[in-house]
Design a protein around this motif. Structure first.
Motif, PDB file in Angstrom:
ATOM      1  N   ASP A 174       0.814  -1.207   0.000  1.00 32.37           N
ATOM      2  CA  ASP A 174       0.000   0.000   0.000  1.00 32.37           C
ATOM      3  C   ASP A 174       0.854   1.266   0.000  1.00 32.37           C
ATOM      4  O   ASP A 174       0.315   2.368   0.024  1.00 32.37           O
ATOM      5  CB  ASP A 174      -0.921   0.007   1.222  1.00 32.37           C
ATOM      6  CG  ASP A 174      -1.939  -1.125   1.163  1.00 32.37           C
ATOM      7  OD1 ASP A 174      -2.365  -1.462   0.039  1.00 32.37           O
ATOM      8  OD2 ASP A 174      -2.285  -1.672   2.225  1.00 32.37           O
ATOM      9  N   GLY A 175       2.181   1.102  -0.008  1.00 34.43           N
ATOM     10  CA  GLY A 175       3.063   2.267  -0.023  1.00 34.43           C
ATOM     11  C   GLY A 175       2.999   3.000  -1.353  1.00 34.43           C
ATOM     12  O   GLY A 175       2.658   2.431  -2.393  1.00 34.43           O
ATOM     13  N   GLY A 176       3.375   4.254  -1.303  1.00 33.26           N
ATOM     14  CA  GLY A 176       3.328   5.066  -2.514  1.00 33.26           C
ATOM     15  C   GLY A 176       4.681   5.470  -3.036  1.00 33.26           C
ATOM     16  O   GLY A 176       4.759   6.179  -4.048  1.00 33.26           O
ATOM     17  N   GLY A 177       5.769   5.050  -2.369  1.00 34.05           N
ATOM     18  CA  GLY A 177       7.080   5.503  -2.792  1.00 34.05           C
ATOM     19  C   GLY A 177       8.151   4.450  -2.658  1.00 34.05           C
ATOM     20  O   GLY A 177       7.926   3.356  -2.121  1.00 34.05           O
ATOM     21  N   LEU A 178       9.349   4.819  -3.155  1.00 38.96           N
ATOM     22  CA  LEU A 178      10.507   3.926  -3.156  1.00 38.96           C
ATOM     23  C   LEU A 178      11.576   4.365  -2.157  1.00 38.96           C
ATOM     24  O   LEU A 178      12.703   3.882  -2.212  1.00 38.96           O
ATOM     25  CB  LEU A 178      11.125   3.871  -4.556  1.00 38.96           C
ATOM     26  CG  LEU A 178      10.197   3.428  -5.691  1.00 38.96           C
ATOM     27  CD1 LEU A 178      10.873   3.659  -7.046  1.00 38.96           C
ATOM     28  CD2 LEU A 178       9.823   1.962  -5.533  1.00 38.96           C
ATOM     29  N   SER A 179      11.207   5.255  -1.243  1.00 40.61           N
ATOM     30  CA  SER A 179      12.208   5.823  -0.352  1.00 40.61           C
ATOM     31  C   SER A 179      12.805   4.790   0.591  1.00 40.61           C
ATOM     32  O   SER A 179      13.997   4.832   0.918  1.00 40.61           O
ATOM     33  CB  SER A 179      11.589   6.974   0.456  1.00 40.61           C
ATOM     34  OG  SER A 179      10.454   6.518   1.188  1.00 40.61           O
ATOM     35  N   ARG A 180      12.024   3.821   1.046  1.00 43.29           N
ATOM     36  CA  ARG A 180      12.561   2.808   1.955  1.00 43.29           C
ATOM     37  C   ARG A 180      13.587   1.929   1.251  1.00 43.29           C
ATOM     38  O   ARG A 180      14.617   1.579   1.839  1.00 43.29           O
ATOM     39  CB  ARG A 180      11.424   1.944   2.502  1.00 43.29           C
ATOM     40  CG  ARG A 180      10.455   2.689   3.426  1.00 43.29           C
ATOM     41  CD  ARG A 180       9.406   1.750   3.977  1.00 43.29           C
ATOM     42  NE  ARG A 180       8.481   2.434   4.877  1.00 43.29           N
ATOM     43  CZ  ARG A 180       7.441   1.852   5.473  1.00 43.29           C
ATOM     44  NH1 ARG A 180       7.216   0.557   5.261  1.00 43.29           N
ATOM     45  NH2 ARG A 180       6.650   2.548   6.260  1.00 43.29           N
ATOM     46  N   ALA A 181      13.315   1.579   0.020  1.00 43.28           N
ATOM     47  CA  ALA A 181      14.303   0.804  -0.740  1.00 43.28           C
ATOM     48  C   ALA A 181      15.569   1.626  -0.964  1.00 43.28           C
ATOM     49  O   ALA A 181      16.686   1.093  -0.891  1.00 43.28           O
ATOM     50  CB  ALA A 181      13.707   0.364  -2.077  1.00 43.28           C
ATOM     51  N   TYR A 182      15.421   2.911  -1.206  1.00 43.63           N
ATOM     52  CA  TYR A 182      16.589   3.770  -1.400  1.00 43.63           C
ATOM     53  C   TYR A 182      17.416   3.852  -0.121  1.00 43.63           C
ATOM     54  O   TYR A 182      18.654   3.851  -0.171  1.00 43.63           O
ATOM     55  CB  TYR A 182      16.138   5.164  -1.820  1.00 43.63           C
ATOM     56  CG  TYR A 182      17.247   6.178  -1.823  1.00 43.63           C
ATOM     57  CD1 TYR A 182      18.254   6.133  -2.789  1.00 43.63           C
ATOM     58  CD2 TYR A 182      17.310   7.176  -0.850  1.00 43.63           C
ATOM     59  CE1 TYR A 182      19.285   7.057  -2.786  1.00 43.63           C
ATOM     60  CE2 TYR A 182      18.341   8.105  -0.836  1.00 43.63           C
ATOM     61  CZ  TYR A 182      19.319   8.036  -1.808  1.00 43.63           C
ATOM     62  OH  TYR A 182      20.350   8.946  -1.805  1.00 43.63           O
TER      63      TYR A 182
END
Length: 461
Positions: free
Chosen positions: A338-346
């Motif tokens: 349900d996340g909207g971004g890739l910041s955690r992977a970054y």
């Protein structure tokens, strides 16, 4: 997964067990019982003794069958074996069932039934003839699923009936097995990948030990070490046996990033873009492991598989084999986030040198494209497969637009080897085109020219 269990009539007691046995009356048994009661009532009203005897016979017969079946004492053991227990989607697995009569009495007619999810096919049923004391009966059936996932099999059930068909009792074993349906994989062509060291095998880098007399770093002697490696000068200095360090091969690393954001993929089902991305990630994982890379799986939520060590990579060949199964099991059940971004992977990727990065992205807006572009900074090479959401939503098989999407252009400017994925694309073809693009060689095909494959580098060498 062998489970020994009491026979169908040996695991209940008292009124509750007898009530359960009475509930096992078949339609024939209930009809006999009702006819007997009705005949007995009529005989009482009409004063007919012969009719009363007939009624009692009809009523008592099913009750006697229930009592005999309920009081039968024998024990049966059941087992289940999957061959194999992990299969790609669309492939079959065979389930072997075994029934052992471990009592001193022969069994009657048994019906063996296994519980399976509906996606694996109809519920299998088998009729077993009389099983002698110590006898064994083995049967098998096949299961198949086009949908990946983890599917429980069991419990195994045995149904016992009397010779007159008046009563049927069912008992279940307690053991379960799990069939893991992993994503289907596609064989990929062997290409020269970024991060490889020439002359030392595919996908490996050499970390040379310091070998000079003045800069040797010895370690303590361990049982099994070759005595020819003993370093006597260090042994004299430390007062214990010290040995020279060997050259330690360091496996090149590869991170496979899977974008699972729900908003990034239109549609659902086996032919959806998300399932293509999952299968693509599985194919990349298998291919890189075969090339000798140390591989890990990363999702947009920042979860890392296998994650045994601090950086998430397996440390040895045996750990890599176990990790491969763990990663495929994860892909078998991965779902939309349900996340909207890739910041955690970054945040995970910016921690150090990640070697080769292979990413499978859904639709990328301007903000997420910028985040993905920054992921390239910590990687020796980066390859991105960006799914064309609009094309997949239309369901067309035509080649993508000649205009390079802004997201692909920005990724390439950041050093990515970025490939657009149209509906029905073959990963092996895109993989080969990405290799040609990374090496600067022109790639063939309308799709390659439409994507502007010349002049960009990054993921391949």
């Amino acid at each position: 997964m062998t489970a020994g269990a009491p026979g169908p009539v040996d695991d209940s007691d008292g009124r509750g067990g007898l009530r359960a046995a009475l509930s096992g009356l078949t339609t024939r048994g209930r009809s006999f019982l009702a006819a007997g009661v009705a005949a007995a009532v009529c005989a009482y009203v009409l004063g007919q003794g012969d009719l009363l005897r007939v009624g009692l016979l009809l009523a008592v017969l099913p009750l006697v069958c229930v009592t005999v079946l309920y009081r039968t004492r024998y024990r049966v053991a059941g087992s289940r074996r999957l061959s194999p227990s992990r299969v790609p989607a669309g492939s079959e697995s065979r389930v072997h069932l075994r029934v052992d009569n471990v009592s001193r009495l022969p069994t009657g007619l048994l019906m063996l039934q296994d519980s399976v999810p509906y996606v694996l096919g109809p519920r299998p049923r088998f009729v077993l003839d009389r099983v002698e004391p110590g006898g064994v009966r083995e049967v098998s059936y096949r299961v198949r699923s086009d949908l990946r996932g983890r599917y429980p099999l069991g419990p195994l059930q045995l149904q016992l009936s009397d010779p007159f068909g008046m009563c049927e009792l069912t008992r279940s074993f307690s053991s379960y097995d799990t069939l893991v349906v992993i994503p289907g994989t596609e064989p990929l062509p062997a290409l020269r990948l970024a991060g490889e060291a020439s002359g030392y095998g595919d996908g490996r880098q050499r970390s040379l030990a310091l070998a000079g007399e003045d800069d040797i770093i010895p370690r303590g002697y361990r049982h099994g070490d070759d005595l020819r490696r003993v370093h006597w000068r260090s042994t004299a200095r430390h007062g214990e046996l010290m040995v020279r360090r060997e050259e330690q091969p360091q496996r090149a690393r590869c991170t496979v990033l899977l974008d699972t954001r729900r908003i990034a993929y239109p549609g659902a089902g086996p032919g959806s873009p998300f399932e293509w991305a999952v299968s693509g990630a599985a194919s990349a994982l298998v291919h890189m492991l075969e090339r000798g890379f140390a591989v890990r799986l990363l999702t947009d939520e920042g979860s890392v598989v296998p994650g045994e060590s601090a950086d998430g990579f397996a440390a040895s060949t045996q750990e890599s084999a176990d990790s491969a199964g763990l990663m495929m099991d994860t892909l078998a059940v991965v779902d939309h986030s349900d996340g909207g971004g890739l910041s955690r992977a970054y945040d995970v990727l910016r921690g150090g040198n990640e070697g080769l990065l292979v990413a499978f992205f859904g639709d990328l807006d301007e903000e997420q494209t910028a985040v993905a572009a920054r992921m390239r900074q910590r990687s020796r090479g980066a390859v991105a497969f960006v799914l064309d959401g609009d094309g997949w939503a239309r369901g067309g098989k035509a080649a993508p637009d000649a205009r390079v999407p802004d997201s692909l252009r920005l990724l390439r400017e950041a050093g990515w080897t970025a490939m657009a994925v149209p509906p029905g694309a073959e990963l092996a073809r895109l993989w080969r085109q990405a290799g040609a693009e990374g090496s600067g060689a022109p790639s063939s095909g309308a799709q390659s020219s439409a994507a502007g494959t010349t002049g960009f580098s990054g993921g391949w060498s």
